[in-house]
Design a protein around this motif. Structure first.
Motif, mmCIF file in Angstrom:
data_model
loop_
_atom_site.group_PDB
_atom_site.id
_atom_site.type_symbol
_atom_site.label_atom_id
_atom_site.label_comp_id
_atom_site.label_asym_id
_atom_site.label_seq_id
_atom_site.Cartn_x
_atom_site.Cartn_y
_atom_site.Cartn_z
ATOM 1 N N LYS A 1 0.851 -1.170 0.014
ATOM 2 C CA LYS A 1 0.077 -0.123 -0.002
ATOM 3 C C LYS A 1 1.026 1.265 -0.021
ATOM 4 O O LYS A 1 1.089 2.052 1.026
ATOM 5 C CB LYS A 1 -0.963 -0.120 1.353
ATOM 6 N N GLY B 1 -7.492 -3.791 1.480
ATOM 7 C CA GLY B 1 -8.847 -3.739 2.210
ATOM 8 C C GLY B 1 -8.498 -3.422 3.836
ATOM 9 O O GLY B 1 -7.102 -3.293 4.035
ATOM 10 N N ASN C 1 -7.437 -4.662 6.470
ATOM 11 C CA ASN C 1 -6.692 -6.217 6.908
ATOM 12 C C ASN C 1 -5.539 -5.902 7.867
ATOM 13 O O ASN C 1 -4.750 -6.401 7.389
ATOM 14 C CB ASN C 1 -6.346 -6.510 5.837
ATOM 15 N N LYS D 1 -4.888 5.985 2.136
ATOM 16 C CA LYS D 1 -5.525 5.896 3.484
ATOM 17 C C LYS D 1 -4.391 5.912 4.541
ATOM 18 O O LYS D 1 -4.540 6.410 5.690
ATOM 19 C CB LYS D 1 -6.332 4.654 3.513
ATOM 20 N N ASP E 1 -11.018 0.523 4.451
ATOM 21 C CA ASP E 1 -9.634 0.539 4.767
ATOM 22 C C ASP E 1 -9.229 1.894 5.521
ATOM 23 O O ASP E 1 -8.466 1.839 6.525
ATOM 24 C CB ASP E 1 -8.671 0.338 3.714
ATOM 25 N N THR F 1 -8.081 1.608 9.445
ATOM 26 C CA THR F 1 -6.875 2.207 9.914
ATOM 27 C C THR F 1 -6.792 3.274 10.848
ATOM 28 O O THR F 1 -5.971 3.366 11.705
ATOM 29 C CB THR F 1 -5.947 2.472 8.366
ATOM 30 N N SER G 1 -2.641 0.350 13.967
ATOM 31 C CA SER G 1 -2.169 0.918 12.863
ATOM 32 C C SER G 1 -0.808 1.698 12.910
ATOM 33 O O SER G 1 -0.557 2.350 13.662
ATOM 34 C CB SER G 1 -3.009 1.946 12.124
ATOM 35 N N ARG G 2 0.297 1.214 12.159
ATOM 36 C CA ARG G 2 1.631 1.702 12.291
ATOM 37 C C ARG G 2 1.490 3.193 11.843
ATOM 38 O O ARG G 2 2.341 4.019 12.009
ATOM 39 C CB ARG G 2 2.612 0.989 11.478
ATOM 40 N N ASN G 3 0.752 3.614 10.815
ATOM 41 C CA ASN G 3 0.564 4.764 10.314
ATOM 42 C C ASN G 3 -0.064 5.844 11.202
ATOM 43 O O ASN G 3 0.365 7.003 11.543
ATOM 44 C CB ASN G 3 -0.122 4.934 8.840
HETATM 45 O O1 LIG Z 1 -3.190 -1.461 5.849
HETATM 46 C C1 LIG Z 1 -3.362 -1.852 6.854
HETATM 47 C C2 LIG Z 1 -4.492 -2.252 7.311
HETATM 48 O O2 LIG Z 1 -5.543 -2.424 6.334
HETATM 49 C C3 LIG Z 1 -2.365 -1.490 7.963
HETATM 50 O O3 LIG Z 1 -2.075 -0.311 8.073
HETATM 51 P P1 LIG Z 1 -0.485 0.170 9.173
HETATM 52 O O4 LIG Z 1 0.256 -0.072 8.002
HETATM 53 O O5 LIG Z 1 -0.968 1.414 9.203
HETATM 54 O O6 LIG Z 1 -0.709 -0.721 10.185
#
Ligand SMILES: O=C(CO)COP(=O)(O)O
Ligand SMILES: NC(=O)C1=CN([C@@H]2O[C@H](COP(=O)(O)OP(=O)(O)OC[C@H]3O[C@@H](n4cnc5c(N)ncnc54)[C@H](OP(=O)(O)O)[C@@H]3O)[C@@H](O)[C@H]2O)C=CC1
Length: 326
Positions: free
Chosen positions: A101, A131, A133, A186, A239, A243, A249-251
């Protein structure tokens, strides 16, 4: 399965649970050995048994040779170089599945475009899975849905069947552009959401970010030929909401570091996993500018991440834009 990080490991489990024999490539031999010995990845989702059908290797050639499905889960910015090493081993007419992504810096290409170029395959051999996920939830077999996008809908259906399990429900779509953009943008909006959360801003602000974030994603998508309806589906709104809302979520977590006043370098030092939005915000901004598309949230995220702009200044800039029709 190429890439044994969080998503690569969880996806290997999905593939195995769906009845496939899986060879998981880890770039570090000690990770591959640990997976072979214990059935778990000691560094990513370490408590998750990957299942009896999953074995691991540090040889990409061994993982790729003879594979009908070649699934890619490496960082977006390393994919091109990785594929340069791997392309010669691909079986004729194998399907390449992108789980990434992000948007490539410099070229502003989507991951499926990078795959077509770097692996020298026809676009209809590339499928995208995208999606809501979060790998940590899927590892626990919590019910989730996703989208398999491919311009060849028969191929999308074959991938769909190959990754369906009692806890993972894939839908097909032929809108590759829309699904990939939904997944990449996203991550940028999740950075903004994390910044806002750490600044103590409330649910009105967060709803505004999600909704206007989706609006700017769809604006870019339409300019690039995507179907606007894709953005109200799992790879778009689904998504984005998943997220932004998730502490996993890392972001979003990276955004929280920035919102608490950490610099980019400090936030990077505090982050172990790939947060794609941090680099992709630059590429998405450039892509939008080159198509004359306004993406104000993405612009401000880029300024906070890479130009040292104070998040409060970024919020003020967004709120002082000229008023307009929705
Ligand atoms: O793409 C993701 C969930 O769909 C994971 O998001 P992160 O990379 O922010 O953890
Ligand atoms: N995690 C999630 O919930 C989801 C992630 N995604 C997407 O999946 C993609 C992969 O993310 P994810 O697995 O979570 O990331 P992680 O940070 O968990 O893992 C990254 C993986 O890439 C490997 N890697 C790092 N650098 C290189 C390199 N130069 N060449 C080859 N491999 C490298 C790492 O190996 P090493 O351990 O040796 O450093 C590790 O196996 C991203 O695009 C992400 O947006 C999509 C949906 C869900």
């Amino acid at each position: 399965m190429l890439g044994a990080g969080s998503w690569g490991s969880a996806f290997a489990k999905i593939l195995g649970d769906a009845g496939n024999d899986v060879v998981l490539w880890a770039r570090r031999p000690e990770i591959a050995a640990a997976i072979r010995d214990t059935g778990r990845n000691p560094e990513y989702l370490e408590n998750t048994p990957l299942g009896e059908r999953v074995t691991a290797t540090a040889s990409a050639t061994e993982a790729i040779k003879g594979a009908e499905l070649v699934v890619l889960a490496v960082p977006s910015q390393t994919l091109r170089v990785n594929l340069g090493d791997w392309a010669a081993d691909l079986t004729e007419d194998s399907t390449l599945v992108s789980l990434m992504k992000g948007i490539e810096l410099g070229t502003t290409q989507r991951m499926s475009q990078v795959i077509v170029e770097a692996a020298r395959v026809a676009p209809d051999r590339v499928a995208v899975v995208s999606g809501p996920n979060l790998a940590g939830e899927i590892a626990l077999e919590q019910p989730a849905a996703t989208v398999v996008a491919c311009s060849d809908i028969d191929r999308a259906t074959r991938v769909q069947h190959a990754i369906t399990t009692p806890y993972f429900r894939p839908y097909t779509n032929d809108d590759v552009v829309g699904c990939e953009l939904g997944g990449a943008v996203k991550n940028v909006i999740a950075l903004a959401f994390g910044i806002a959360h750490a600044m103590g801003l409330g649910d009105n602000t967060k709803a505004m970010l999600i909704t206007r974030g989706l609006a700017e994603t769809a604006r870019l998508g339409v300019a690039l030929g995507a179907d606007p309806l894709t953005f109200s589906g799992l790879a778009g709104l689904g998504d984005l909401v998943g997220t932004c809302m998730s502490p996993l979520s890392r972001n979003r977590t990276f955004g929280e570091h920035l919102g608490r006043g950490k610099s980019l370098e400090q936030a990077q030092a505090a982050t172990r996993y790939t947060a794609e939005g941090v680099k992709s915000c630059l590429a998405i901004r450039d892509l939008a500018r080159s198509h004359g598309v306004e993406m104000p949230i993405t612009e401000q995220v880029e300024r906070v991440c890479h130009e040292g702009v104070d998040p409060k200044v970024a919020v003020a800039a967004l709120m002082s834009r000229s008023t307009k029709a929705e």
